[in-house]
Design a protein around this motif. Structure first.
Motif, short mmCIF file in Angstrom:
data_model
loop_
_atom_site.label_atom_id
_atom_site.label_comp_id
_atom_site.label_asym_id
_atom_site.label_seq_id
_atom_site.Cartn_x
_atom_site.Cartn_y
_atom_site.Cartn_z
N LEU A 1 0.99 -1.45 -0.07
CA LEU A 1 -0.36 0.28 0.46
C LEU A 1 0.93 0.78 0.08
CD1 LEU A 1 -2.47 1.13 -0.08
CD2 LEU A 1 -2.17 0.86 2.07
N VAL A 2 0.29 2.49 -1.01
CA VAL A 2 1.29 3.62 -1.43
C VAL A 2 0.62 4.08 -1.57
CG1 VAL A 2 3.16 5.13 -2.00
CG2 VAL A 2 3.54 1.61 -2.20
N PHE A 3 0.70 5.51 -1.12
CA PHE A 3 0.04 7.12 -0.56
C PHE A 3 0.36 7.74 -1.59
CE2 PHE A 3 -1.90 5.14 3.20
CZ PHE A 3 -3.34 5.39 2.91
N VAL A 4 0.31 8.32 -2.79
CA VAL A 4 0.84 9.34 -3.42
C VAL A 4 0.48 10.14 -3.37
CG1 VAL A 4 1.66 9.59 -5.62
CG2 VAL A 4 1.33 7.03 -5.22
N VAL A 5 1.04 11.21 -2.57
CA VAL A 5 0.45 12.56 -2.02
C VAL A 5 1.03 13.83 -2.58
CG1 VAL A 5 0.30 14.20 0.21
CG2 VAL A 5 0.40 11.81 -0.06
N ASP A 6 0.47 15.50 -3.42
CA ASP A 6 0.93 16.11 -3.29
C ASP A 6 -0.18 17.48 -2.24
OD1 ASP A 6 1.73 18.61 -4.77
OD2 ASP A 6 2.00 18.31 -6.12
N PRO B 1 -3.26 25.84 -16.85
CA PRO B 1 -3.07 27.45 -15.67
C PRO B 1 -2.05 26.69 -14.41
CG PRO B 1 -5.47 25.52 -16.28
CD PRO B 1 -4.36 25.09 -17.33
N GLY B 2 -1.62 25.23 -14.66
CA GLY B 2 -0.86 25.63 -13.62
C GLY B 2 -0.33 24.62 -12.64
N SER B 3 -1.50 23.38 -12.33
CA SER B 3 -1.83 22.65 -11.62
C SER B 3 -2.01 21.17 -12.58
CB SER B 3 -3.11 22.56 -10.56
OG SER B 3 -3.11 21.45 -9.66
N ALA B 4 -1.00 20.68 -12.63
CA ALA B 4 -1.28 19.54 -13.10
C ALA B 4 -3.02 18.58 -12.17
CB ALA B 4 -0.12 18.22 -13.38
N ALA B 5 -3.03 18.59 -11.34
CA ALA B 5 -3.62 17.79 -10.38
C ALA B 5 -5.20 17.73 -11.37
CB ALA B 5 -3.73 17.93 -9.72
N PHE C 1 -5.93 17.04 -22.73
CA PHE C 1 -4.49 17.58 -21.87
C PHE C 1 -3.26 16.46 -22.38
CE2 PHE C 1 -1.95 16.89 -18.36
CZ PHE C 1 -1.18 18.32 -17.88
N TRP C 2 -2.39 17.13 -22.43
CA TRP C 2 -1.13 17.24 -21.83
C TRP C 2 0.03 17.35 -21.59
CZ3 TRP C 2 -1.00 20.70 -26.04
CH2 TRP C 2 0.18 21.19 -26.76
N GLU C 3 1.28 17.07 -20.99
CA GLU C 3 2.60 17.53 -20.50
C GLU C 3 3.53 16.41 -20.18
OE1 GLU C 3 4.21 19.99 -16.53
OE2 GLU C 3 1.38 19.49 -16.94
N LEU C 4 4.93 17.37 -20.87
CA LEU C 4 6.10 16.37 -21.05
C LEU C 4 6.57 15.87 -19.95
CD1 LEU C 4 7.34 17.77 -24.19
CD2 LEU C 4 5.88 15.61 -24.52
N SER C 5 6.48 16.10 -18.93
CA SER C 5 7.19 15.44 -17.71
C SER C 5 6.48 16.12 -16.57
CB SER C 5 8.96 16.29 -18.20
OG SER C 5 9.25 16.01 -16.57
N LEU C 6 5.92 15.07 -15.87
CA LEU C 6 5.24 15.05 -14.92
C LEU C 6 5.90 14.58 -13.60
CD1 LEU C 6 1.65 15.22 -15.58
CD2 LEU C 6 3.01 16.79 -14.44
N ALA C 7 5.32 14.75 -12.65
CA ALA C 7 5.91 13.84 -11.13
C ALA C 7 4.68 12.39 -10.83
CB ALA C 7 6.15 14.67 -10.26
N PRO C 8 5.02 11.68 -10.53
CA PRO C 8 3.66 10.89 -10.11
C PRO C 8 2.90 11.10 -9.03
CG PRO C 8 5.76 9.39 -9.10
CD PRO C 8 6.09 11.14 -10.06
N TRP C 9 3.36 11.68 -7.76
CA TRP C 9 1.78 12.92 -7.04
C TRP C 9 1.13 13.98 -7.92
CZ3 TRP C 9 7.56 12.06 -6.06
CH2 TRP C 9 8.49 12.81 -6.39
N ASP C 10 2.36 14.10 -8.86
CA ASP C 10 1.64 14.92 -9.85
C ASP C 10 -0.45 14.90 -10.69
OD1 ASP C 10 2.76 17.50 -9.42
OD2 ASP C 10 4.64 16.65 -11.58
#
Length: 276
Positions: free
Chosen positions: A87-92, A193-197, A211-220
């Motif tokens: 179990l992993v919580f992925v958090v921003d 807008p500036g928030s991937a979430a 929507f697309w973006e070239l580089s995101l982190a998993p918490w995003d």
């Protein structure tokens, strides 16, 4: 032991939604004191504030109190944690920190739960409005408890497309500009807008058609990816891989028709030999 069941997913969702709501309430309270918030640059274009850290504490205490054996993966919370654990919580704790610090009302708390590497529950709380977006795997997606679906627009000329600029990654800028130039003239408009979430929330709600973006982190993107899929949308990497790893990388989301169009458009605009 975490079981892959609707009851366990509902229990996880209850806990992560509660943690996200509590963190959002804290952030909302701090917004009135924005001029006195301490913040520092982690890189040229990336910032962290004491509000991020306060939100992080609230989330950590809530989740670890209920699931003491779980791992937490996040930019400020053990960013190197494995995503394949039981179990992993992925958090921003505050997605859109720069927006928050400037009073631009596009920021959120995002929490997802993954069991053995598979997303099973996700919650995004839009801080300024308090709106709650939630999903469980196979259980659909909701906004404030009401079912939500992606849009049905299938004509690019009527589509509103969300995007994210390369974030502190100058190497990707030339490719991104090629992509932008290929997409923008054929749409009804582009938004950043500036928030991937929240970008992914907008896709799940039908505000954005893709929507697309070239580089995101998993918490995003973890919670937002589940929201889009459970709202009837498609999420892949920009190269078209539906098996999106909970790792750093690209993301492409949309309703089925606009996802196909955007994927084809981005591929055609990518120079031969360049990896997406």
């Amino acid at each position: 032991m975490v079981q892959d069941s609707s009851s366990e997913a509902a229990s996880l969702l209850s806990h992560i939604e509660g943690a996200a709501i509590a963190a959002a309430e804290y952030i909302r309270g701090r917004a009135h004191d924005r001029g006195h918030i301490e913040w520092r640059a982690k890189s040229l274009t990336d910032f962290v504030s004491d509000v991020d850290l306060g939100s992080e504490r609230i989330i950590r205490e809530a989740l670890m109190g209920a699931y003491p054996d779980a791992l937490i993966l996040g930019e400020e919370l053990s960013p190197e944690s494995s995503t394949d654990a039981e179990l992993v919580f992925v958090v921003d704790p505050l997605d859109g920190t720069t927006n928050f610090l400037h009073g631009f009302h596009e920021y959120a708390v995002s929490i997802a739960a993954a069991a053995h590497g598979e997303l099973v529950a996700g919650a995004v709380v839009e801080v300024p409005t308090g709106d709650r977006y939630t999903a469980t795997r196979g259980g659909g997606a909701t906004k404030n408890g009401e079912a939500m679906r992606v849009s049905t627009i299938d004509d690019p000329s009527r589509a509103l497309i969300g995007t994210g600029f390369p974030f502190g990654d100058d190497d990707s800028l030339d490719l991104y500009l090629r992509h932008f130039a290929a997409v923008a003239p054929h749409t009804a408009g582009m938004r950043r807008p500036g928030s991937a979430a929240l970008d992914l929330v907008h896709v799940a709600c039908g505000h954005f058609d893709a929507f697309w973006e070239l580089s995101l982190a998993p918490w995003d993107f973890a919670a937002g990816m589940l929201l889009v899929r459970e709202a009837g949308g498609v999420v892949t990497t920009v190269s078209g891989d539906a098996n999106v790893p909970l790792d750093y990388g690209s993301l492409l989301a949309g309703n089925p028709a606009m996802h196909r169009w955007l994927a084809a458009t981005l591929t055609a605009a990518t120079p031969v030999g360049v990896s997406l």
